[in-house]
Design a protein around this motif. Structure first.
Motif, PDB file in Angstrom:
ATOM      1  N   ARG A  10      11.383  -7.771  -1.883  1.00 54.61           N
ATOM      2  CA  ARG A  10      12.424  -6.808  -2.230  1.00 54.61           C
ATOM      3  C   ARG A  10      13.108  -6.190  -1.011  1.00 54.61           C
ATOM      4  N   ILE A  11      12.361  -6.073   0.092  1.00 48.52           N
ATOM      5  CA  ILE A  11      12.891  -5.315   1.231  1.00 48.52           C
ATOM      6  C   ILE A  11      13.220  -6.213   2.420  1.00 48.52           C
ATOM      7  N   GLN A  47      11.203  -0.989   8.426  1.00 57.76           N
ATOM      8  CA  GLN A  47      11.693  -1.360   7.100  1.00 57.76           C
ATOM      9  C   GLN A  47      10.542  -1.685   6.160  1.00 57.76           C
ATOM     10  N   LEU A  62       5.578  -7.693  -2.579  1.00 61.55           N
ATOM     11  CA  LEU A  62       6.727  -6.934  -3.065  1.00 61.55           C
ATOM     12  C   LEU A  62       7.625  -6.507  -1.890  1.00 61.55           C
ATOM     13  N   GLU A  65       7.359  -0.927   6.805  1.00 58.03           N
ATOM     14  CA  GLU A  65       6.401   0.181   6.790  1.00 58.03           C
ATOM     15  C   GLU A  65       6.776   1.234   5.763  1.00 58.03           C
ATOM     16  N   SER A  66       8.079   1.519   5.668  1.00 57.89           N
ATOM     17  CA  SER A  66       8.455   2.548   4.707  1.00 57.89           C
ATOM     18  C   SER A  66       8.198   2.056   3.289  1.00 57.89           C
ATOM     19  N   ALA A  67       8.304   0.744   3.070  1.00 59.16           N
ATOM     20  CA  ALA A  67       7.992   0.199   1.746  1.00 59.16           C
ATOM     21  C   ALA A  67       6.496   0.302   1.469  1.00 59.16           C
ATOM     22  N   GLN A  68       5.702  -0.066   2.475  1.00 56.25           N
ATOM     23  CA  GLN A  68       4.251   0.022   2.298  1.00 56.25           C
ATOM     24  C   GLN A  68       3.799   1.454   2.072  1.00 56.25           C
ATOM     25  N   ALA A  69       4.429   2.378   2.800  1.00 63.95           N
ATOM     26  CA  ALA A  69       4.065   3.787   2.657  1.00 63.95           C
ATOM     27  C   ALA A  69       4.361   4.277   1.242  1.00 63.95           C
ATOM     28  N   LEU A  70       5.256   3.601   0.534  1.00 61.16           N
ATOM     29  CA  LEU A  70       5.555   3.976  -0.844  1.00 61.16           C
ATOM     30  C   LEU A  70       4.674   3.221  -1.837  1.00 61.16           C
ATOM     31  N   GLY A  71       3.691   2.494  -1.313  1.00 65.85           N
ATOM     32  CA  GLY A  71       2.748   1.819  -2.190  1.00 65.85           C
ATOM     33  C   GLY A  71       3.128   0.389  -2.528  1.00 65.85           C
ATOM     34  N   MET A  72       4.211  -0.104  -1.925  1.00 68.23           N
ATOM     35  CA  MET A  72       4.595  -1.484  -2.198  1.00 68.23           C
ATOM     36  C   MET A  72       3.659  -2.426  -1.439  1.00 68.23           C
TER      37      MET A  72
END
Lengths: 222, 264
Positions: A139-140, A122, A135, A124-131
Motif C-alpha cells: 500500500r505504501i 515512509q 501491507l 516506518e510511519s506505516a509500521q508505526a500505525l500497525g501495518m
C-alpha cells in the motif's frame, strides 16, 4: 509506373498478413515475458535486499548470472540443453521463459534502485500505525516505487520486445524469422528488413507511448 | 502546584520501561533506561543529539528491538524478543503499535495519497473500520485542526506545519492510548512551530499520555509534567519540568540547558 506498383504488390502483398500475424506473435511473447519479468524482478529484488542469507544468496546469484550472460545463451540453455534432463518445452514456451528470466534480473535491479529511493520513514510511519510488512509494501512503498521506475521499466520492456527476435534461432515464427523466410523466397532483403524494422519501431513506440501516458497520469503528485 | 507524588504507583502506569538497553553493533546507545509513564501524563525528553532519546521512543513501539530490558504497556508485558517471528507475536506487535501513535520529525506523510487517504489508510486496513465510518471520523479530525478543506490535496501542497498536524491526526485516527513525538518541530520553519505545539498542547490538556522528545524548552516547561534529561544513553536526571529546567541538580543538565538557552 503502374506496372511496377503492381509488380511490387505481387511480390510483397501476399506477405502482409504474415508480417502482421508475426507481429502479433512478437507482442504476445513480449507482453507475457514483460509481465513475468516484473513478478520475477520484484521478488528477486526483495530477496536480494533481505537480511536472510537463504533468501538473499540465491537472488544475488540469479541476478549476477543472468546479467553476466547473453540472452542467446539463456535461450539455447532452455530450449536445447534442458531437454537433456527431460525438460522439454515448445519453442514458444522456452522463449517466454528465457526472455522473462533474463529480463527479470534487470528488472530486479530497477526495483532495487526504486526501493532505495523511498525514504525509510515512509515504511516506518506505516509500521508505526500497525501495518505489517506485506501491507506496508503493497500500500505504501511499492506504489511509490512503481511511479519512480516507470521510465526504467519501459526501457527494459522495449529491450525484451526487441529480444524476441532472438527467438528466430529456435524456430519461433515471429517477425524476424518470418522476414528471413520471405527474403529467402523473394530475394528482396532490403525491402523486408526495412519493413521488419518499421514494424518493430511501431511496436516499441506503442509500448513507450503507453508508458508515457501512464506516467503522466500517475506521477503528478510526486 | 506539584503536589502529586513523583514516584508513580504500579496501577497508574500506562507504560513502564525497566532497564532498556540497545546496542547497534559495538555501540551501546541505551545503557539501561527505566521510566514509567502514568495515564494522562506528559513527559518531555531532552538532551543532546546522539544521547539516545529517539532510539528510546523507537524501542517503545518496537521500530527498534531492544537488546535487553522489560517493557510493560497497559499492564501487559511486551514480548519483543519474538517480535514478528510468529503469527501470535506479529499480532501482539500490531496491537501494541495500534495503541501507540508516533509522529516523526520528517512528517512521513505518504506523498501518493491525499490528506484524507493518509488519515484513513490505517483505520481501514489495520483496525478494519468500515471505510465510510473511517472517512467521517477522518474528516471530523481534519475539521478539528482546521484542515478539512485540504482533505483532497496531496501532502506536497501543504506547508510543513500543516503536514505535521496531518501526521498527528493520522496517528490519532487509530484512537491510540499514548502518543510518541520524535522532535516533531525540528524540521519546521520557526513560524510554523507554534501551530504544531498548540495542537500538542491541546492534546495534553485532553488527557493524552505523551512521550515527547523535544528541543522546545518552553513546551517542556509549560506542558509536560516531568522532564527527563538524556546523556550518553542514560537518564541523567528526571523530575518535575519547572524544577529541572530552572534548578537542575545534575551539572550535565545545567551545562546542556545553558548551551540551549544561551541563544534565546
Amino acid at each position: 509506373m503502374d506496372n511496377s506498383l503492381i509488380e511490387y504488390w505481387n511480390t510483397f502483398g501476399s506477405y502482409v498478413p504474415g508480417l502482421l500475424y508475426s507481429c502479433m506473435i512478437v507482442m504476445e511473447i513480449a507482453l507475457l515475458s514483460i509481465f513475468l519479468s516484473w513478478i520475477l524482478g520484484l521478488f528477486a529484488a526483495l530477496g536480494k535486499n533481505s537480511r536472510l542469507g537463504v533468501l538473499r544468496r540465491p537472488c544475488e546469484f540469479y541476478i549476477w548470472f543472468m546479467r553476466g550472460t547473453p540472452s542467446l545463451i539463456h535461450i539455447f540453455l532452455i530450449y536445447f540443453a534442458l531437454p537433456q534432463f527431460g525438460l522439454a518445452f515448445s519453442p514458444f514456451v522456452a522463449g517466454v521463459i528465457a526472455l522473462s528470466i533474463g529480463s527479470g534480473a534487470y528488472v530486479a535491479e530497477v526495483f532495487r534502485s526504486g526501493l532505495s529511493a523511498i525514504p525509510r520513514g515512509q515504511g516506518e510511519s506505516a509500521q508505526a500505525l500497525g501495518m505489517g510488512p506485506v501491507l506496508t509494501m503493497r500500500r505504501i512503498v511499492l506504489p511509490q516505487v512503481v511511479r519512480i521506475i516507470v521510465p526504467s521499466l519501459t526501457n527494459e520492456a522495449i529491450n525484451t520486445l526487441k529480444n524476441t527476435s532472438l527467438l528466430s534461432t529456435i524456430t519461433v515464427l515471429e517477425l524476424t524469422l518470418f522476414t528471413q523466410m520471405a527474403i529467402a523466397a523473394t530475394f528482396r532483403p532490403f525491402e523486408f528488413y526495412i519493413a521488419a524494422a518499421l514494424l518493430y519501431l511501431v511496436m516499441t513506440t506503442l509500448l513507450s507511448q503507453f508508458a508515457n501516458w501512464h506516467e503522466k497520469r500517475y506521477t503528478l503528485h510526486i | 502546584m506539584e503536589s502529586r507524588p513523583e514516584e508513580s504507583g504500579e496501577t497508574g502506569d500506562l507504560l513502564r520501561l525497566v532497564d532498556i538497553r540497545k546496542s547497534f553493533g559495538e555501540t551501546e546507545v541505551l545503557k539501561g533506561i527505566s521510566l514509567s509513564v502514568r495515564h494522562g501524563e506528559v513527559i518531555a525528553i531532552i538532551g543532546a543529539s546522539g544521547s539516545g532519546k529517539s532510539t528510546l521512543l523507537r524501542c517503545v513501539n518496537l521500530l527498534e528491538t531492544p537488546s535487553a530490558g522489560e517493557i510493560m504497556f497497559d499492564g501487559k508485558p511486551v514480548d519483543y524478543r519474538r517480535h514478528g517471528a510468529t503469527w501470535k507475536a506479529a499480532g501482539a506487535m500490531k496491537r501494541l503499535r495500534t495503541s501507540i501513535g508516533m509522529v516523526f520529525q520528517s512528517y512521513n506523510l505518504w506523498p501518493h495519497k491525499t490528506v484524507l487517504e493518509n488519515v484513513v489508510e490505517a483505520p481501514i486496513n489495520v483496525r478494519r473500520i468500515p471505510p465510510a465510518d473511517a472517512i467521517s471520523q477522518g474528516e471530523a479530525l481534519l475539521e478539528s485542526i482546521g484542515l478539512a478543506e485540504k482533505r483532497n490535496e496531496y501532502p506536497s501542497r501543504l506547508s510543513g506545519g500543516q503536514q505535521q498536524r496531518v501526521a498527528i491526526v493520522r496517528a490519532l485516527a487509530m484512537d491510540p492510548k499514548m502518543m510518541l513525538f520524535d522532535e516533531v518541530t525540528s524540521a519546521l520553519d520557526p513560524e510554523l512551530v507554534g501551530e504544531v505545539l498548540d495542537l500538542m498542547t491541546s492534546l495534553a490538556q485532553q488527557g493524552m499520555t505523551m512521550l515527547v522528545v523535544t528541543h522546545e524548552m518552553g513546551f517542556a516547561r509549560h506542558v509536560s509534567r516531568r522532564t527527563a534529561f538524556f546523556c550518553d544513553g542514560e537518564i541523567a536526571e528526571i523530575g518535575p519540568s519547572r524544577e529541572l529546567l530552572s534548578h537542575p541538580r545534575d551539572e550535565r543538565t545545567g551545562e546542556f540547558l545553558s548551551r540551549v538557552l544561551h541563544h534565546l
